[in-house]
Design an enzyme around this catalytic site. Structure first.
Site, PDB file in Angstrom:
ATOM      1  N   LEU A  15       0.822  -1.214   0.000  1.00  0.00           N
ATOM      2  CA  LEU A  15       0.000   0.000   0.000  1.00  0.00           C
ATOM      3  C   LEU A  15       0.856   1.264   0.000  1.00  0.00           C
ATOM      4  O   LEU A  15       0.346   2.364  -0.111  1.00  0.00           O
ATOM      5  CB  LEU A  15      -0.921   0.026   1.229  1.00  0.00           C
ATOM      6  CG  LEU A  15      -2.083  -0.964   1.213  1.00  0.00           C
ATOM      7  CD1 LEU A  15      -2.905  -0.814   2.488  1.00  0.00           C
ATOM      8  CD2 LEU A  15      -2.969  -0.752   0.000  1.00  0.00           C
ATOM      9  N   GLY A  18       6.302   2.409   2.863  1.00  0.00           N
ATOM     10  CA  GLY A  18       7.637   3.003   2.728  1.00  0.00           C
ATOM     11  C   GLY A  18       7.556   4.434   2.235  1.00  0.00           C
ATOM     12  O   GLY A  18       8.197   5.332   2.788  1.00  0.00           O
ATOM     13  N   ASP A  71      13.035  -0.225   0.606  1.00  0.00           N
ATOM     14  CA  ASP A  71      12.425   0.973   1.194  1.00  0.00           C
ATOM     15  C   ASP A  71      13.490   1.951   1.702  1.00  0.00           C
ATOM     16  O   ASP A  71      13.249   3.154   1.759  1.00  0.00           O
ATOM     17  CB  ASP A  71      11.474   0.605   2.341  1.00  0.00           C
ATOM     18  CG  ASP A  71      10.079   0.288   1.802  1.00  0.00           C
ATOM     19  OD1 ASP A  71       9.706   0.869   0.769  1.00  0.00           O
ATOM     20  OD2 ASP A  71       9.381  -0.540   2.405  1.00  0.00           O
ATOM     21  N   LYS A 188     -15.119  -1.339   5.945  1.00  0.00           N
ATOM     22  CA  LYS A 188     -15.068  -2.521   6.807  1.00  0.00           C
ATOM     23  C   LYS A 188     -13.663  -3.136   6.924  1.00  0.00           C
ATOM     24  O   LYS A 188     -13.216  -3.465   8.037  1.00  0.00           O
ATOM     25  CB  LYS A 188     -16.087  -3.554   6.297  1.00  0.00           C
ATOM     26  CG  LYS A 188     -16.473  -4.608   7.318  1.00  0.00           C
ATOM     27  CD  LYS A 188     -16.981  -4.033   8.619  1.00  0.00           C
ATOM     28  CE  LYS A 188     -18.384  -4.408   8.963  1.00  0.00           C
ATOM     29  NZ  LYS A 188     -18.932  -3.567  10.046  1.00  0.00           N
ATOM     30  N   GLN A 191     -11.810  -1.278   9.444  1.00  0.00           N
ATOM     31  CA  GLN A 191     -12.303  -1.546  10.802  1.00  0.00           C
ATOM     32  C   GLN A 191     -11.743  -2.867  11.339  1.00  0.00           C
ATOM     33  O   GLN A 191     -11.318  -2.959  12.483  1.00  0.00           O
ATOM     34  CB  GLN A 191     -13.835  -1.624  10.793  1.00  0.00           C
ATOM     35  CG  GLN A 191     -14.522  -0.319  10.468  1.00  0.00           C
ATOM     36  CD  GLN A 191     -16.038  -0.511  10.411  1.00  0.00           C
ATOM     37  OE1 GLN A 191     -16.607  -1.265  11.189  1.00  0.00           O
ATOM     38  NE2 GLN A 191     -16.683   0.170   9.486  1.00  0.00           N
ATOM     39  N   CYS A 380      28.102  -2.684 -12.848  1.00  0.00           N
ATOM     40  CA  CYS A 380      28.595  -3.876 -12.170  1.00  0.00           C
ATOM     41  C   CYS A 380      28.673  -5.075 -13.123  1.00  0.00           C
ATOM     42  O   CYS A 380      29.596  -5.144 -13.919  1.00  0.00           O
ATOM     43  CB  CYS A 380      27.747  -4.155 -10.929  1.00  0.00           C
ATOM     44  SG  CYS A 380      28.651  -5.102  -9.704  1.00  0.00           S
ATOM     45  N   GLN A 384      31.189  -5.851 -16.345  1.00  0.00           N
ATOM     46  CA  GLN A 384      31.927  -7.107 -16.543  1.00  0.00           C
ATOM     47  C   GLN A 384      31.603  -7.724 -17.905  1.00  0.00           C
ATOM     48  O   GLN A 384      32.489  -8.234 -18.597  1.00  0.00           O
ATOM     49  CB  GLN A 384      31.603  -8.081 -15.398  1.00  0.00           C
ATOM     50  CG  GLN A 384      32.019  -7.557 -14.030  1.00  0.00           C
ATOM     51  CD  GLN A 384      31.614  -8.489 -12.876  1.00  0.00           C
ATOM     52  OE1 GLN A 384      30.934  -9.489 -13.080  1.00  0.00           O
ATOM     53  NE2 GLN A 384      32.007  -8.144 -11.659  1.00  0.00           N
ATOM     54  N   ARG A 468      31.282  -9.853  -6.110  1.00  0.00           N
ATOM     55  CA  ARG A 468      32.281 -10.789  -5.642  1.00  0.00           C
ATOM     56  C   ARG A 468      33.459 -10.847  -6.622  1.00  0.00           C
ATOM     57  O   ARG A 468      34.565 -11.135  -6.254  1.00  0.00           O
ATOM     58  CB  ARG A 468      31.598 -12.158  -5.569  1.00  0.00           C
ATOM     59  CG  ARG A 468      32.202 -13.127  -4.643  1.00  0.00           C
ATOM     60  CD  ARG A 468      31.247 -14.299  -4.378  1.00  0.00           C
ATOM     61  NE  ARG A 468      30.519 -14.116  -3.142  1.00  0.00           N
ATOM     62  CZ  ARG A 468      29.211 -14.068  -3.037  1.00  0.00           C
ATOM     63  NH1 ARG A 468      28.440 -14.167  -4.111  1.00  0.00           N
ATOM     64  NH2 ARG A 468      28.633 -13.887  -1.878  1.00  0.00           N
ATOM     65  N   HIS A 513      27.615   0.673  -8.008  1.00  0.00           N
ATOM     66  CA  HIS A 513      26.199   0.959  -8.278  1.00  0.00           C
ATOM     67  C   HIS A 513      25.889   2.438  -8.027  1.00  0.00           C
ATOM     68  O   HIS A 513      25.478   2.802  -6.919  1.00  0.00           O
ATOM     69  CB  HIS A 513      25.312   0.103  -7.367  1.00  0.00           C
ATOM     70  CG  HIS A 513      25.332  -1.342  -7.721  1.00  0.00           C
ATOM     71  ND1 HIS A 513      24.447  -1.906  -8.615  1.00  0.00           N
ATOM     72  CD2 HIS A 513      26.144  -2.343  -7.320  1.00  0.00           C
ATOM     73  CE1 HIS A 513      24.708  -3.196  -8.739  1.00  0.00           C
ATOM     74  NE2 HIS A 513      25.736  -3.493  -7.963  1.00  0.00           N
ATOM     75  N   GLU A 515      23.447   4.100  -8.955  1.00  0.00           N
ATOM     76  CA  GLU A 515      22.011   4.368  -8.785  1.00  0.00           C
ATOM     77  C   GLU A 515      21.611   4.552  -7.317  1.00  0.00           C
ATOM     78  O   GLU A 515      20.646   5.241  -7.012  1.00  0.00           O
ATOM     79  CB  GLU A 515      21.169   3.259  -9.433  1.00  0.00           C
ATOM     80  CG  GLU A 515      21.207   1.872  -8.777  1.00  0.00           C
ATOM     81  CD  GLU A 515      22.333   0.987  -9.296  1.00  0.00           C
ATOM     82  OE1 GLU A 515      23.356   1.530  -9.765  1.00  0.00           O
ATOM     83  OE2 GLU A 515      22.205  -0.248  -9.203  1.00  0.00           O
TER      84      GLU A 515
HETATM   85  N1  GLN Z   1      27.804 -11.199 -10.262  1.00  0.00           N
HETATM   86  C1  GLN Z   1      28.800 -10.206 -10.322  1.00  0.00           C
HETATM   87  C2  GLN Z   1      29.765 -10.280  -9.142  1.00  0.00           C
HETATM   88  O1  GLN Z   1      29.467 -10.852  -8.132  1.00  0.00           O
HETATM   89  C3  GLN Z   1      28.185  -8.816 -10.409  1.00  0.00           C
HETATM   90  C4  GLN Z   1      27.345  -8.449  -9.240  1.00  0.00           C
HETATM   91  C5  GLN Z   1      26.474  -7.231  -9.502  1.00  0.00           C
HETATM   92  O2  GLN Z   1      26.194  -6.916 -10.638  1.00  0.00           O
HETATM   93  N2  GLN Z   1      26.040  -6.557  -8.455  1.00  0.00           N
HETATM   94  O3  GLN Z   1      30.854  -9.769  -9.229  1.00  0.00           O
END
Ligand code: GLN
Length: 538
Positions: A15, A18, A71, A188, A191, A380, A384, A468, A513, A515
């Site tokens: 709903l 957040g 959130d 309702k 309630q 990420c 790669q 990783r 990342h 974003e």
């Molecule tokens: N799978 C990749 C890693 O572990 C990239 C991970 C991701 O895109 N966040 O390095």
């Protein structure tokens, strides 16, 4: 001492607890108060890190390296305050803490029980690191009536008793459905939900009613009467056209005023809704559009790339253009279809991801972007894949691969087991999957005369990581000779953080990342620049 506001949900999930919490936080903040937001999740995973995005949407990463509920992303974007590890907890984490203590014999021979040991640990979490705040808003995941959320509701009931009801406010968010067949609004379910909440000892002080249409006064009166809540505290929230309209709508409904009244506090300054009005207008009224393709595995679920979608929207706000997100499933994308599917696209984005499935679609789309000079942003896993594509097609290393999904090829992307953070060596482990990645904020050093340095306008940047595997630094010279430069590196020079193509209008891959750090009022420079390049593309 901080005042505590607890937000529970009723009737159905999704709903917008957040967003309601984040909007309230903004309004209180803009009235001069210091606010912190927290999320308590009733599931048994220790954190959402090991969950598929199909289960719980995106995993949001904080500066201090916690893998948290999405959130927390809304909280950061709405308040501008960076979330911390200590802002998200799950039943799994609570239990593992308590069980660890039990094994260490710290309960001194007592029988360990949900009440008081689990509830005490929940209360500790709610209160920790809150001495500098005026308000702590805690959102309880799930809905009232779920078996799993019971200990949380019990804990907040006790909490109000511990610190005094006058320092605690309960907000309950419920659904007030509209029935088309009878052309009626129904109170309702609300309630019943409040009845459920009261049966476990929590009387809401404010009810937020989510509804498709405005709720007439007589229905509000009914809710007020049956749920034992002041009519002024029956607040409606009608569906908004963009999430950035939510603070405006709650302001109109006087949610923040009612909260301050409850605590007998005065507004320190008038709430400022101007920035929200401005961006809402741009989002809703801008005519010029740009099509951005997001090619990933989880495109069917809208929440899977939540921060990414928002960051792209922010890039659009900055460039006064509406961003149309074209979601393409990388697993279903056939090589033969790439040209026709990407023909009307002005920018291609490959987001983060894990595992082999869908990699061919991604790699082939990157090849298309590189050859056709379409603006490309690889995040990420996306970076790669760009490295693998370049190695295979430009360096002629046909067996180039990542050891994440192929142990027999040439590992241009490989597992590293050690890296440096804040001068200290950190050791990764491949025994556990949860929480063992390179997580959180790391510095990167940008190369002079690079596109990326121009975009950021500085030499050292801090961005959040969650991966990783790493690009193999030993290949740097080979790549650079062919026109792909490693334009950002970890401060020690061992980990490639950013790549860019020289003979391309805009082709950038980042190991982090970006974003997660974009905000509506401070769009991330990478996204602004990417959207600008896309806007200029044909
Ligand atoms: N799978 C990749 C890693 O572990 C990239 C991970 C991701 O895109 N966040 O390095």
């Amino acid at each position: 001492m901080a005042r505590f506001i607890f937000v529970t949900g009723g009737v159905v999930s999704s709903l917008g607890k957040g967003l309601s919490s984040a909007s309230l936080a903004y309004l209180l903040q803009s009235r001069g108060y210091k606010v912190r937001l927290r999320k308590l999740d009733p599931y048994l995973n220790v954190d959402p890190g090991t969950m598929s995005p199909f289960q719980h949407g995106e995993v949001f990463v904080t500066d201090d390296g916690a893998e948290t509920d999405l959130d927390l992303g809304h909280y950061e974007r709405f308040t501008g305050v960076s979330a911390k590890k200590s802002d998200n907890i799950t039943t799994g984490k609570i239990y593992s803490d308590v069980l660890k203590k039990e094994r260490e014999g710290k309960y001194l021979g007592k029988t360990v029980q949900v009440i008081p040991h689990i509830t005490d640990r929940i209360k500790e979490f709610i209160k920790n690191d809150s001495s500098k705040e005026d308000f702590v808003i805690c959102e309880i995941g799930g809905i009232v009536g779920d078996i799993e959320s019971l200990p949380f509701i019990e804990a907040i009931r006790q909490f109000a008793n511990d610190i005094g009801k006058k320092n605690t406010l309960f907000i309950h968010l419920t659904l007030v459905p509209y029935l088309k067949s009878s052309d009626e609004i129904k109170t309702k379910p609300t309630q019943h939900s409040v009845k459920e909440l009261r049966s476990i000892g929590v009387q809401p002080d404010i009810i937020i009613c989510r509804s498709e249409r405005p709720i007439p006064l007589e229905h509000r009166k009914k809710i007020s009467l049956f749920c034992n809540v002041d009519i002024k505290n029956v607040i409606e929230t009608v569906d908004v056209r963009t999430i950035y309209e939510a603070p405006i709508s709650f302001f109109r409904e006087k949610l923040d005023v009612q909260v301050l009244n409850y605590f007998k506090l005065k507004s320190k300054k008038p709430a400022n809704l101007k920035p929200w009005k401005k961006i809402t207008k741009i989002i809703l009224q801008t005519k010029k559009q740009v099509n951005i393709a997001i090619i990933g595995k989880y495109v069917e679920l809208k929440d899977a790339y939540k921060s990414l979608d928002e960051a792209l929207t922010h890039g659009g706000i900055q460039n006064n253009v509406k961003v149309n997100l074209v979601r393409i499933d990388s697993e279903k994308l056939k090589v033969s279809e790439i040209k026709s599917k990407l023909k009307h696209i002005s920018g291609i984005l490959i987001p983060g991801g894990f595992g082999k499935r869908g990699t061919t679609g991604k790699i082939e789309s990157i090849k298309y972007a590189r050859k056709n000079k379409v603006p490309f942003l690889g995040i990420c896993y996306g970076m790669q894949m760009a490295i693998i594509e370049f190695a295979r097609n430009q360096l002629n290393l046909k067996k180039a691969t990542s050891s994440e999904f192929d142990r027999n090829g040439i590992p241009v992307i490989g597992l590293i087991n050690e890296w440096i953070k804040d001068g200290k060596t950190i050791k990764g482990t491949d025994k556990n999957l949860g929480g063992t990645m390179r997580l959180g904020s790391y510095d990167a050093k940008l190369q002079n005369n690079s596109k990326i340095k121009k975009i950021y306008g500085k030499k050292i940047i801090k961005e959040r990581h969650r991966h990783r595997y790493e690009v193999n630094i030993n290949l740097k010279d080979k790549f650079e000779k062919k026109g792909m430069s490693f334009s950002g590196l970890s401060p020690d020079g061992f980990l490639p953080e950013i790549i860019e193509l020289k003979n391309h209008p805009w082709f950038i891959g980042v190991q982090f990342h970006p974003e997660f750090k974009s905000r509506p009022f401070a769009p991330h420079p990478l996204f602004s620049s990417f959207i600008k390049a896309s806007k200029n593309h044909k």
